[in-house]
Design a protein around this motif. Sequence first.
Motif, PDB file in Angstrom:
ATOM      1  N   SER A 122      -3.718   1.006  13.771  1.00 18.85           N
ATOM      2  CA  SER A 122      -2.576   0.243  13.287  1.00 18.85           C
ATOM      3  C   SER A 122      -3.055  -0.600  12.124  1.00 18.85           C
ATOM      4  O   SER A 122      -2.982  -1.822  12.140  1.00 18.85           O
ATOM      5  N   GLN A 179       3.375  -2.232   8.915  1.00 18.57           N
ATOM      6  CA  GLN A 179       4.448  -3.213   8.944  1.00 18.57           C
ATOM      7  C   GLN A 179       5.748  -2.527   9.346  1.00 18.57           C
ATOM      8  O   GLN A 179       5.894  -1.323   9.135  1.00 18.57           O
ATOM      9  N   PRO A 180       6.715  -3.259   9.919  1.00 17.14           N
ATOM     10  CA  PRO A 180       6.698  -4.670  10.274  1.00 17.14           C
ATOM     11  C   PRO A 180       5.877  -4.942  11.539  1.00 17.14           C
ATOM     12  O   PRO A 180       5.289  -4.015  12.110  1.00 17.14           O
ATOM     13  N   ARG A 181       5.911  -6.187  12.002  1.00 16.52           N
ATOM     14  CA  ARG A 181       5.078  -6.568  13.140  1.00 16.52           C
ATOM     15  C   ARG A 181       5.406  -5.750  14.389  1.00 16.52           C
ATOM     16  O   ARG A 181       4.506  -5.366  15.144  1.00 16.52           O
ATOM     17  N   TYR A 228       6.291  -2.699  14.594  1.00 21.66           N
ATOM     18  CA  TYR A 228       5.645  -1.391  14.471  1.00 21.66           C
ATOM     19  C   TYR A 228       4.145  -1.520  14.701  1.00 21.66           C
ATOM     20  O   TYR A 228       3.532  -0.696  15.384  1.00 21.66           O
ATOM     21  N   HIS A 229       3.550  -2.541  14.122  1.00 21.17           N
ATOM     22  CA  HIS A 229       2.126  -2.792  14.362  1.00 21.17           C
ATOM     23  C   HIS A 229       1.849  -2.931  15.856  1.00 21.17           C
ATOM     24  O   HIS A 229       0.921  -2.311  16.387  1.00 21.17           O
ATOM     25  N   ASP A 230       2.651  -3.739  16.539  1.00 21.49           N
ATOM     26  CA  ASP A 230       2.423  -3.978  17.966  1.00 21.49           C
ATOM     27  C   ASP A 230       2.603  -2.693  18.776  1.00 21.49           C
ATOM     28  O   ASP A 230       1.868  -2.452  19.751  1.00 21.49           O
ATOM     29  N   GLY A 265      -4.395  -9.274   6.414  1.00 22.53           N
ATOM     30  CA  GLY A 265      -3.166  -9.121   7.184  1.00 22.53           C
ATOM     31  C   GLY A 265      -3.412  -8.755   8.634  1.00 22.53           C
ATOM     32  O   GLY A 265      -2.814  -9.341   9.545  1.00 22.53           O
ATOM     33  N   VAL A 266      -4.299  -7.801   8.885  1.00 23.18           N
ATOM     34  CA  VAL A 266      -4.529  -7.395  10.278  1.00 23.18           C
ATOM     35  C   VAL A 266      -5.271  -8.482  11.047  1.00 23.18           C
ATOM     36  O   VAL A 266      -5.021  -8.681  12.241  1.00 23.18           O
ATOM     37  N   TYR A 315      -2.923 -10.792  12.479  1.00 28.97           N
ATOM     38  CA  TYR A 315      -2.255 -10.281  13.683  1.00 28.97           C
ATOM     39  C   TYR A 315      -3.188 -10.239  14.894  1.00 28.97           C
ATOM     40  O   TYR A 315      -2.796  -9.794  15.974  1.00 28.97           O
ATOM     41  N   TYR A 373      -5.912  -8.370  14.981  1.00 30.36           N
ATOM     42  CA  TYR A 373      -6.472  -7.013  15.018  1.00 30.36           C
ATOM     43  C   TYR A 373      -7.944  -7.089  14.608  1.00 30.36           C
ATOM     44  O   TYR A 373      -8.319  -7.855  13.727  1.00 30.36           O
TER      45      TYR A 373
END
Length: 392
Positions: free
Chosen positions: A50, A54-56, A58-60, A106-107, A110, A112
């Motif tokens: 992942s 994006q968006p969050r 989708y990442h999750d 960015g990750v 989150y 990650y």
Amino acid sequence: MVRQVVVVGAGVYGAAVADTLTRRGARVTVVDAGAAAGGTSGATFSWLNSCGKQPRAYHDLRVAGMAAHRRLAAEVPAGGWYHDGGNLEWAADHAGAERLRRKVAGVLGYGYEARWLDRAEALRLEPDLAPAELPADGIAWFPAEGWVDPIRLIGHLLSASTGRGAELVDGDAVTDLEVAGGLVRAVRLRSGRRLVADAVVNCAGPQAAGIAALAGLALPMRNTRGVLIYTAPAPVAVSRVVHAPRVHLRPDGGGRLLLHSPDVDDAAYPSETGEFAVDRSAVEAVLDAVRALLPGLRTMPVESIRPGPRTVTVESVRVGERPIPGDGLPVLGRVVELPNFHFAVSHSGATLCLHAGDLVAREVLGEDVDDALAAFRFERLAVDPDHSPKIQ
């Protein structure tokens, strides 16, 4: 009550959906126009990640998909389809390095996993890489990522499902869906067979729009082609996914390498036979890039190579069609206007299949998973100017 479910498509999504359905007691028929794993799932880079998505939501979803792979691998340690080790990535120029820095920032925001490595640290992970091809620093490592062998994964899931009573019907395309009273009542196959259904799950990948149309639904898709190059066994050690500037690669079992480059995707074209062919010069450019990255490929024994200086051989070049819904995000779960018709369609099916397929199957059987699937419903793509669903 849902008792009989027809799953359309025997790729990673269809196999995963069938696995959950049969574990929960449903009677399942999996149908495919070709062979199981014979479509996109048999021609995919199958990178679990992942990374910058994006968006969050989708990442999750993708992070949950990665975790589902780790759980299944722990439950079936001898399965052999799951491979961890992370992913190495670096850039060739300043602009690329800036994009990579933004992605890593960015990750990390989150939560990650990501780390910056210098050349020596990267070579400790992948000692067969050419030092001159690596920058002195600025190499990103994403340690939670990995890859799967999709054919072996599908084989395991379908074997488990058929062992619980599921039926696999391959080589028999869906030709019609009988819809009456706001529900799908049956699925008709090219052979003339009619399958009565309490629910239908569309896992047809690149052909998902065609299956949806049989139910009167307009699913926008923007599929793309992906070209993968499979080498013969090579005397180099690659242990993980590597995204170098000119070539992406990973191991593929038996000493083989799987190669990809975005540039080679554009070199695929329809041949006179209707199959896709790939311009040879584009394949050679990818091979040149991997020879530069892995010097050991230039010292292969003479008996295993072609005459001349090109020392890595190709076993096959495959062209897959990536199923990509109109906005790039997955389409998952039931349709409001046709509540026993469900979607499990996305790009990155290898990453998402176990988790997203489980969610879709649980919803088929009546469980409330709306919080998890709300962002990925069909209706977001099927809205007219008056905000009513597009039901053809």
